[in-house]
Design an enzyme around this catalytic site. Structure first.
Site, PDB file in Angstrom:
ATOM      1  CG  ASP A 180      -2.029  -0.966   1.208  1.00  0.00           C
ATOM      2  OD1 ASP A 180      -2.032  -1.820   0.290  1.00  0.00           O
ATOM      3  OD2 ASP A 180      -2.899  -0.904   2.092  1.00  0.00           O
TER       4      ASP A 180
ATOM      5  CG  HIS B 122      -4.551   2.543  -0.459  1.00  0.00           C
ATOM      6  ND1 HIS B 122      -5.504   1.854   0.255  1.00  0.00           N
ATOM      7  CD2 HIS B 122      -3.630   2.985   0.464  1.00  0.00           C
ATOM      8  CE1 HIS B 122      -5.175   1.860   1.538  1.00  0.00           C
ATOM      9  NE2 HIS B 122      -4.038   2.542   1.698  1.00  0.00           N
TER      10      HIS B 122
ATOM     11  CG  HIS C  33      -4.086   6.863   3.340  1.00  0.00           C
ATOM     12  ND1 HIS C  33      -4.430   6.683   4.671  1.00  0.00           N
ATOM     13  CD2 HIS C  33      -3.594   5.669   2.922  1.00  0.00           C
ATOM     14  CE1 HIS C  33      -4.154   5.450   5.049  1.00  0.00           C
ATOM     15  NE2 HIS C  33      -3.645   4.797   3.986  1.00  0.00           N
TER      16      HIS C  33
ATOM     17  CG  HIS D 192       2.224   0.070   4.325  1.00  0.00           C
ATOM     18  ND1 HIS D 192       1.956  -0.858   5.301  1.00  0.00           N
ATOM     19  CD2 HIS D 192       1.088   0.801   4.164  1.00  0.00           C
ATOM     20  CE1 HIS D 192       0.710  -0.696   5.735  1.00  0.00           C
ATOM     21  NE2 HIS D 192       0.163   0.306   5.059  1.00  0.00           N
TER      22      HIS D 192
END
Length: 496
Positions: free
Chosen positions: A303, A354, A358, A445
């Protein structure tokens, strides 16, 4: 002397008499012959007057009539053998003879009146498009089509038979109507999109396919991408469609692209169509084979990238280990690193969304959710020429309203490496070692250097435990759908 001369005179007289009799016989014979010839000629003339020789046109008329009779017999015999029992209505107008075959029982045929209107229109069109002076037979009927075990269709058909004077034959042309009524044999009701796609989730998945196809078919996709992304969604109950056994044409809602209809093969939407109602061959080999139940599978996902410092190093490791992964990217990082995003895609990894910046999507208004999704879709499309098909919400936070706007499968995780917390390569390795199990999705990540430091060892240890490492889309069988969350191929949950 008189005695001597008398016999000679007598002989002369006899000869003359004989000659006279012969002349009379000859004259009589000549007269008889002439009379016979005249009588025969008279008889022949009378016969010829009563029985004149047939002209070429009369011979052609006889040939036409014989072939016309044969054609009508063929047509009527064919209708007797038809699956749909019917009755004939005949009408002649000049050179045009119309034979209309109407089903004997109509109340069992859904949409019959609409079919009848379509058949009449088809006949009128065929007549208008045919030569006016040429003999024409128009045969109109409704044909049964067996699409598959669950679907039958009723299709208006017109056969046009035109007399070809040169070849002295009937030439045939068949026209079929697009207004075919397909019926679900389970319910004896018209086939619906609900039959074909069963759920709103599948329709949303098909919307994604439509968007990608509209962009792929556009000569300049970048000029229409906003219109495509803002296109109203098709629906199960409001969308017009034309069914085929191997494809479907869908009417599109009014939209700024100007596109009114799109045709999709079932192979393009194989994971979302009900196989009971289509030709099985149309989706043969469209979906991957199920995962081997005797093997162990796991998916590595990353991510928050791409990051120009850490992501290239991660890609080098994945390439060296021959591992494909899934990258859930932030749109704000995509626009700054398009070449890196393209490298991720070119090396066989899945590029997914994604959000753009965020946020926790359940804590913002729905217009913000839409903006976060669409801005990332555009950024990824500009980078790789494809829209992302999967979505991971920041913090895993999602509800039904948010999931509906996202319009993509929600890919969660079942193993958290906690790299965002530990920032320690050994801790990351230990955490995955202790929590990994079959059919799981691992969260990491690619923006953390320590994560990249840990990946090579993680891969080696997972393989040592017998795992095959797959991108998440492949782990889920390429048939994940919107409004559902996935923690693994056997852990699917509807979004509440």
């Amino acid at each position: 002397m008189n005695r001597k001369n008398h016999p000679r005179g007598t002989r002369n007289s006899r000869r003359e008499k004989k000659q006279h009799r012969f002349s009379r016989k000859l004259t009589f014979a000549a007269l008889f012959a002439i009379s016979f010839i005249l009588i025969c000629g008279s008889v022949y003339a009378t016969y010829a007057m009563q029985h004149p020789p047939k002209e070429a046109s009369n011979l052609e008329d006889d040939d036409y009539q014989q072939k016309e009779i044969a054609l009508l017999e063929q047509i009527r015999e064919s209708q007797k053998q038809a699956k749909l029992e019917n009755t004939e209505q005949e009408k002649t107008d000049g050179n045009v003879q119309t034979l209309l075959y109407e089903p004997t029982v109509t109340n069992s045929i859904p949409q019959f009146q609409a079919l009848k209107v379509a058949l009449t229109a088809l006949i009128d069109t065929a007549q208008k498009n045919s030569p006016k002076e040429t003999p024409l037979k128009l045969v109109g009927y409704i044909k049964i089509i067996k699409a598959n075990e669950q679907v039958i269709g009723y299709q208006p058909v017109v056969e046009s038979y035109t007399w070809n004077q040169t070849n002295e034959e009937w030439t045939e042309q068949t026209e079929v109507s697009k207004d075919t009524a397909f019926v679900n044999q389970k319910t004896n009701q018209p086939l619906t999109l609900q039959d074909l796609f069963t759920s709103e989730a599948n329709i949303l998945a098909i919307q994604q396919v439509i968007q990608q196809k509209l962009l792929a078919e556009s000569p300049d996709a970048n000029t229409i991408i906003d219109n495509v992304l803002n296109m109203p969604s098709i629906s199960l109950d409001q969308t017009a469609f034309t069914y085929y056994s191997d494809k479907i044409s869908l009417g599109l809602p009014d939209n700024a692209t100007g596109k009114k209809e799109i045709t999709l093969s079932y192979k393009e939407i194989a994971g979302y169509v009900n196989p009971e109602y289509i030709d099985p061959d149309s989706i043969k080999d469209a979906l991957p084979a199920p995962l081997d139940p005797n093997k162990k599978y796991i998916s590595l996902t990353f991510d928050d990238g791409p990051n120009p410092e850490t992501t290239p190093r991660l890609l080098n490791i994945l390439k060296e280990k021959n591992v494909k992964a899934t990258f859930f990217m932030l749109g704000q990082n995509v626009v700054k690193n398009e070449a890196l995003v393209k490298r991720v895609a070119d090396e066989g990894h899945e590029v997914a969304s994604h959000s753009y910046s965020h946020p926790q999507l359940t804590g913002v208004d729905l217009q913000r959710v839409k903006d976060e999704v669409q801005k990332t879709d555009k950024a990824i499309y500009h980078a790789i020429g494809k829209l992302p098909t999967d979505f991971r919400p920041p913090y895993g936070a999602v509800n039904k309203d948010v999931a509906t706007i996202i319009g993509k499968p929600i890919i969660q995780w079942s193993v958290d490496s906690q790299d965002w917390q530990s920032h320690n390569a050994q801790a990351i390795i230990k955490r995955i070692d202790e929590t990994a199990y079959n059919d799981t999705i691992v969260l990491m990540h690619d923006i953390h250097p320590e994560t990249v430091d840990a990946v090579a060892t993680v891969i080696d240890r997972l393989r040592g435990e017998g795992y095959e490492i797959l991108p998440s889309k492949e782990l889920l069988g390429n048939k994940a759908k919107p409004l559902h969350m996935y923690y693994g191929s056997k852990d699917e949950r509807p979004v509440q």
